[in-house]
Design a protein around this motif. Sequence first.
Motif, PDB file in Angstrom:
ATOM      1  N   VAL A  95      -4.376  -4.210   1.539  1.00  0.00           N
ATOM      2  CA  VAL A  95      -5.832  -4.113   1.617  1.00  0.00           C
ATOM      3  C   VAL A  95      -6.288  -4.247   3.065  1.00  0.00           C
ATOM      4  N   HIS A  96      -7.180  -3.356   3.460  1.00  0.00           N
ATOM      5  CA  HIS A  96      -7.823  -3.440   4.772  1.00  0.00           C
ATOM      6  C   HIS A  96      -9.296  -3.751   4.544  1.00  0.00           C
ATOM      7  N   ASP A 120     -12.158  -7.489  11.210  1.00  0.00           N
ATOM      8  CA  ASP A 120     -11.210  -6.686  10.438  1.00  0.00           C
ATOM      9  C   ASP A 120     -10.071  -7.560   9.939  1.00  0.00           C
ATOM     10  N   GLY A 121      -9.643  -7.298   8.722  1.00  0.00           N
ATOM     11  CA  GLY A 121      -8.490  -8.001   8.168  1.00  0.00           C
ATOM     12  C   GLY A 121      -7.566  -7.033   7.459  1.00  0.00           C
ATOM     13  N   GLN A 133      -9.182  -9.309  -4.508  1.00  0.00           N
ATOM     14  CA  GLN A 133      -8.820  -9.236  -3.097  1.00  0.00           C
ATOM     15  C   GLN A 133      -8.613 -10.635  -2.532  1.00  0.00           C
ATOM     16  N   PRO A 134      -7.722 -10.772  -1.542  1.00  0.00           N
ATOM     17  CA  PRO A 134      -7.556 -12.076  -0.896  1.00  0.00           C
ATOM     18  C   PRO A 134      -8.853 -12.524  -0.238  1.00  0.00           C
ATOM     19  N   TYR A 163      -7.849   0.523   0.345  1.00  0.00           N
ATOM     20  CA  TYR A 163      -6.488   0.238  -0.103  1.00  0.00           C
ATOM     21  C   TYR A 163      -5.543   1.226   0.562  1.00  0.00           C
ATOM     22  N   VAL A 164      -4.470   0.691   1.096  1.00  0.00           N
ATOM     23  CA  VAL A 164      -3.591   1.470   1.956  1.00  0.00           C
ATOM     24  C   VAL A 164      -2.169   1.445   1.406  1.00  0.00           C
TER      25      VAL A 164
END
Length: 208
Positions: A95-96, A120-121, A133-134, A163-164
């Motif tokens: 996840v980005h 950004d995470g 999501q975290p 989502y990557v």
Amino acid sequence: MSVAPHSDVDLVFLDLQDAVKSLSESRASPKEIRRALSRYIELSQRLTATMRKDYSKRCKGKWEASSFVGWNPRTELLKYLRNQDQHGEQVFITVHDRHFYDVPDDVEIGGIPGRQFVVDGHWQMTDQTLDRQPEGLEVGLGGPGVPYESTEILKPTRTESSYVLFPRKPEDQSRFQAAAVSDVHEFARDTLATLTEYFEFYKAKVGA
């Protein structure tokens, strides 16, 4: 010869469309995203397998997927992921997150143009069964000498998540780069567009 309104080929293609719809509707759950992606990848193989059976019955010949000239690097990646999912390692995602924060009117923060900043995470999701999501990083408003527990926690005004595809080995990364895609939803949307053309090509071939 014609394909019935609800032939096996039609049904698999409709399932394929539903899988992409589920992918779009599951944005809040990494677990459901991965499951929908895996289902989509599996159905892409089932579509051609069903075409082969259907074509053999209707046309007394062998269906060749290579007769369709619309394949591209992204559908080649889809084929690769399908083989990996079935015979190698399961497809992983990560996840980005982009968190947008508005600076309160009564706070001055040097070095930040305007009144908004972005954090950004990129999460390394070793647990692919997460149902949400975290948690994002906490941003506190404090100053020199102010203990963390006394700082005001600033909540993001909005969060954008993507989502990557996660490369599990070096070859995966090179294939993602060759296809110029890593975003799961973009990948599914673009490959479905090609599979739709492939489906229409098949229908034309059997006279539907």
